[in-house]
Design an enzyme around this catalytic site. Structure first.
Site, PDB file in Angstrom:
ATOM      1  N   GLY A   1       0.807  -1.225   0.000  1.00  0.00           N
ATOM      2  CA  GLY A   1       0.000   0.000   0.000  1.00  0.00           C
ATOM      3  C   GLY A   1       0.831   1.262   0.000  1.00  0.00           C
ATOM      4  N   GLN A   2       0.140   2.387   0.236  1.00  0.00           N
ATOM      5  CA  GLN A   2       0.792   3.705   0.146  1.00  0.00           C
ATOM      6  C   GLN A   2       2.000   3.810   1.086  1.00  0.00           C
ATOM      7  OE1 GLN A   2      -1.301   6.907   1.971  1.00  0.00           O
ATOM      8  NE2 GLN A   2      -0.022   8.483   1.061  1.00  0.00           N
TER       9      GLN A   2
ATOM     10  N   ILE B   1      -2.138  -9.050  -0.051  1.00  0.00           N
ATOM     11  CA  ILE B   1      -3.382  -9.756  -0.367  1.00  0.00           C
ATOM     12  C   ILE B   1      -3.418 -10.038  -1.870  1.00  0.00           C
ATOM     13  CG2 ILE B   1      -4.829  -8.927   1.550  1.00  0.00           C
ATOM     14  CD1 ILE B   1      -5.835  -6.711  -0.388  1.00  0.00           C
TER      15      ILE B   1
ATOM     16  N   TYR C   1     -13.879   6.245   8.970  1.00  0.00           N
ATOM     17  CA  TYR C   1     -12.407   6.211   9.056  1.00  0.00           C
ATOM     18  C   TYR C   1     -11.969   6.692  10.433  1.00  0.00           C
ATOM     19  CZ  TYR C   1      -7.560   7.320   7.699  1.00  0.00           C
ATOM     20  OH  TYR C   1      -6.191   7.394   7.617  1.00  0.00           O
TER      21      TYR C   1
ATOM     22  N   LYS D   1     -10.302   4.726  13.551  1.00  0.00           N
ATOM     23  CA  LYS D   1      -8.976   5.126  14.064  1.00  0.00           C
ATOM     24  C   LYS D   1      -9.010   5.354  15.580  1.00  0.00           C
ATOM     25  CE  LYS D   1      -6.442   4.800  10.406  1.00  0.00           C
ATOM     26  NZ  LYS D   1      -5.559   3.631  10.311  1.00  0.00           N
TER      27      LYS D   1
HETATM   28  N1  SER Z   1      -4.333  10.532   4.405  1.00  0.00           N
HETATM   29  C1  SER Z   1      -5.489  10.072   5.124  1.00  0.00           C
HETATM   30  C2  SER Z   1      -6.724  10.356   4.369  1.00  0.00           C
HETATM   31  O1  SER Z   1      -6.772  11.384   3.723  1.00  0.00           O
HETATM   32  C3  SER Z   1      -5.564  10.711   6.472  1.00  0.00           C
HETATM   33  O2  SER Z   1      -4.856   9.998   7.414  1.00  0.00           O
HETATM   34  O3  SER Z   1      -7.652   9.622   4.435  1.00  0.00           O
END
Ligand code: SER
Length: 318
Positions: A11-12, A35, A143, A147
């Site tokens: 990933g990023q 994955i 999100y 978190k």
């Molecule tokens: N870079 C993330 C987002 O923009 C933030 O943690 O979802």
């Protein structure tokens, strides 16, 4: 020697973190978990071991942990904020059900665990300027909810079972390697690609909207330094505010224009991204990270811009 497992290695953040960990700890000591459909390629594939590691499949994770005698896990499996808002159940399944699988295995196999939190863990009623380490966290996005839960569950496994969990609240991460996918802060990466290709950039975030951002080398260093930190000094664990720069679209545009004088930017604000951005801090106070594990960033907006433009030019314009 540490044996490290990176879950979400393609990933990023994972793609660069895995390579940095291999540089520091030796190629064979860092296992790239992936994955199907996101297999490691190129240097990431060739430089060290790789294992299937779907965070929602505990048997798969357990097999890799046992096979490689893992003692540290970097758990980077997650959906970013905008995609998560479109697929909330999947975001929870990966972010929280997946985290529980990781924490249970960490407890059983005595592994330390790093699972990133984010500026997304804050909400509209959080103090936006110099956002304190300990403050109100009532996000409205899935999100953000996942978190905050990540922070709480990680702390819980530390205090109840002694699992060595640690994390940071990452700002928007800017990198010239793997592009982000579906985050609110993605514009601050995309803008460099447009500048280098000589194209006009349409910004989805309103002028004047400040968000914390960070260049990838500092983000990698933060994760690894925190995992290396002396536990006796840690008052906090999950997750530390870390900051290096905070800007609005005009400031990053002007920073780029200094080196690309013809660069043009217009606005077409995306309402979802804008509402998420407005609920996040303008600038975090990272004094606890500085005091407890000597966090110190190396890049500011100008030095990051110089490096981004140079690296992207070398790659895109060859
Ligand atoms: N870079 C993330 C987002 O923009 C933030 O943690 O979802």
């Amino acid at each position: 020697m540490k044996k490290i497992f990176v879950v979400g290695s393609t990933g990023q953040i994972g793609s660069e973190l895995t390579m940095e960990l291999r540089r520091r700890y030796g190629n064979d000591n860092v296992v790239a978990g992936y994955i199907p459909g996101a297999e490691p390629k190129g240097e990431l594939f060739e430089s060290g071991p790789a294992e299937l590691a779907d965070v929602t499949k505990p048997e798969q994770l357990a097999e890799a942990i046992k096979k490689h005698n893992i003692d540290a896990i970097y758990n980077l499996a997650a959906l970013l904020s905008v995609v998560a808002e479109k697929k909330p159940l999947l975001a929870w399944k990966i972010g929280i059900d997946g985290l529980l699988n990781i924490l249970e295995l960490a407890k059983e196999h005595n592994c330390s665990v790093f699972t990133p939190s984010s500026i997304g863990s804050f909400g509209l009623n959080t103090p936006h300027f110099m956002t304190p380490q300990d403050t109100i966290q009532r996000p409205k996005t899935i999100y953000g909810v996942s978190k905050v839960t990540t922070e709480l569950l990680s702390d819980y496994y530390h205090s109840k079972y002694g699992v060595d969990t640690r994390s940071v609240r990452f700002p928007g991460i800017i990198s010239n390697v793997t592009p982000p996918g579906g985050g609110t802060t993605d514009y601050a990466v995309d803008i460099y690609y447009y500048a280098v290709r000589g194209e006009k950039f349409t910004c989805p975030i309103k002028k004047g909207t400040l968000m914390d951002m960070m260049y990838m080398p500092d983000a990698l260093n933060a994760a690894i330094s925190l995992m290396e930190a002396n536990p006796d000094r840690l008052v906090h664990r999950n997750g530390f505010n870390i900051a290096s720069m905070s800007f609005d679209p005009e400031e990053i545009y002007n920073a780029i224009k200094k080196y690309v004088p013809d660069f043009e930017m217009v606005y077409d604000v995306d309402p979802l991204k804008q509402s998420i951005a407005e609920s996040w801090p303008d600038k975090m106070d990272d004094s606890c990270a500085r005091a407890e594990w000597d966090w110190k960033p190396s890049y500011d907006l100008d030095s990051m811009t110089v490096d981004m433009l140079e690296k992207l030019r070398a790659r895109l314009l060859k």
